[in-house]
Design a protein around this motif. Sequence first.
Motif, PDB file in Angstrom:
ATOM      1  N   LEU A  16      -9.010  -4.353   4.892  1.00 25.60           N
ATOM      2  CA  LEU A  16      -8.939  -3.085   5.398  1.00 25.60           C
ATOM      3  C   LEU A  16      -7.824  -2.426   4.624  1.00 25.60           C
ATOM      4  O   LEU A  16      -8.123  -1.423   4.186  1.00 25.60           O
ATOM      5  CB  LEU A  16      -9.375  -2.561   7.412  1.00 25.60           C
TER       6      LEU A  16
ATOM      7  N   GLU B 282      -8.488  -2.916   1.215  1.00 20.99           N
ATOM      8  CA  GLU B 282      -9.164  -2.318   1.059  1.00 20.99           C
ATOM      9  C   GLU B 282     -10.537  -4.036  -0.336  1.00 20.99           C
ATOM     10  O   GLU B 282     -11.036  -3.915  -1.035  1.00 20.99           O
ATOM     11  CB  GLU B 282     -10.076  -1.461  -0.363  1.00 20.99           C
TER      12      GLU B 282
ATOM     13  N   SER C 117       0.445  -0.711  -0.043  1.00 19.75           N
ATOM     14  CA  SER C 117       0.208  -0.104  -0.226  1.00 19.75           C
ATOM     15  C   SER C 117       0.911   1.326  -0.062  1.00 19.75           C
ATOM     16  O   SER C 117       0.471   2.207  -0.677  1.00 19.75           O
ATOM     17  CB  SER C 117      -0.785  -0.280   1.469  1.00 19.75           C
TER      18      SER C 117
END
Length: 348
Positions: free
Chosen positions: A151, A154, A91
């Motif tokens: 989370l 996503e 990320s």
Amino acid sequence: MSALAARMVASRLFWPVVMLLVLFTINVIAFPGFFTVSIRDGNLYGSLIDILRNGAPTLIVAVGMTLVIATRGIDLSVGAVCAISGAVACSILLGSPDPSNPATVAVAIATALVISLVLGVWNGLLIAVVGIQPIIATLILMTAGRGIAMLITEGQILTVDSPPFKALGSGFWGGIPIAVIIAAVIFAVAAVLTRRTALGMLIESVGINPEASRQAGVRARGLLFAVYTFSAFCAGIAGLILTANTTAADANSTGLFIELDAILAVVIGGTSLAGGRYSLAGTLIGALVIQTLVTTVYTVGIPPIATMVFKAAVVTAVCLLQSPTTNDALASFRRRLAARAGKAPVTS
């Protein structure tokens, strides 16, 4: 049977080594070039190199798991920590303007490892301070960790294009896979710290009798914090290697079942789940057995879905051979042989 042979058979490493040699033999029969190691572009390639590279993440996690089990604990959360570590790194790389920048890759790796350390401290807090049983405390993170990774990503598979990051999982340094070098360094550091200092003895004392060790002045809480933090750190590194190898973070599959492989490697290596004495050398052999078994399944053409069945069969066989009942039977057999030899007539 000579005294040397008797000591070899009595060693807890004997049967794991035998099992590893049996797997090697099966691979050689199925694929005569199994032991062949070639050099291409200055790098080592071959089935043995593949076993070492693919087994590196399992060995890294198993080293941390060995110290946890030595304290009479267990860490079921390592797979989830692997997923979180990979998700964090990917990320950060995807959110940067230049994922190929070495500085960006360094920041991503450092952030992932710091978060892994925090997760290890969380496990240590629940176990050492709150007093929750290790299997329950780590099961909490095992369950929630996958959700945390989902989370972060996503719910998507984050694919990155970063050659420096990819090198962590599939690159070479000095002709040797980087993953193998990292695993060797972690193994060596753990061995030196626990076998060349009093740390290993203190860890064993906590596993044998926590209350007695506490009364003797051993800071059991601090040791528990240390081993669970180290276990999470190892899992974070393994997660980075697994993610870099595929250049993608998948919260569902990264590190899936690696906690089981690590526990199997530790058990095959002769470390007791009841805590106390442990063997890092045995863990190394156990990790090689696990990865060689996976390779054997592919080599002989067995469907990959049957891998777990063969893992269970190998672990069962090794544990039976290492069991006190088997050892007693072998000792009784040796005594009978010695007695017969003593009664044998002397010939000139």
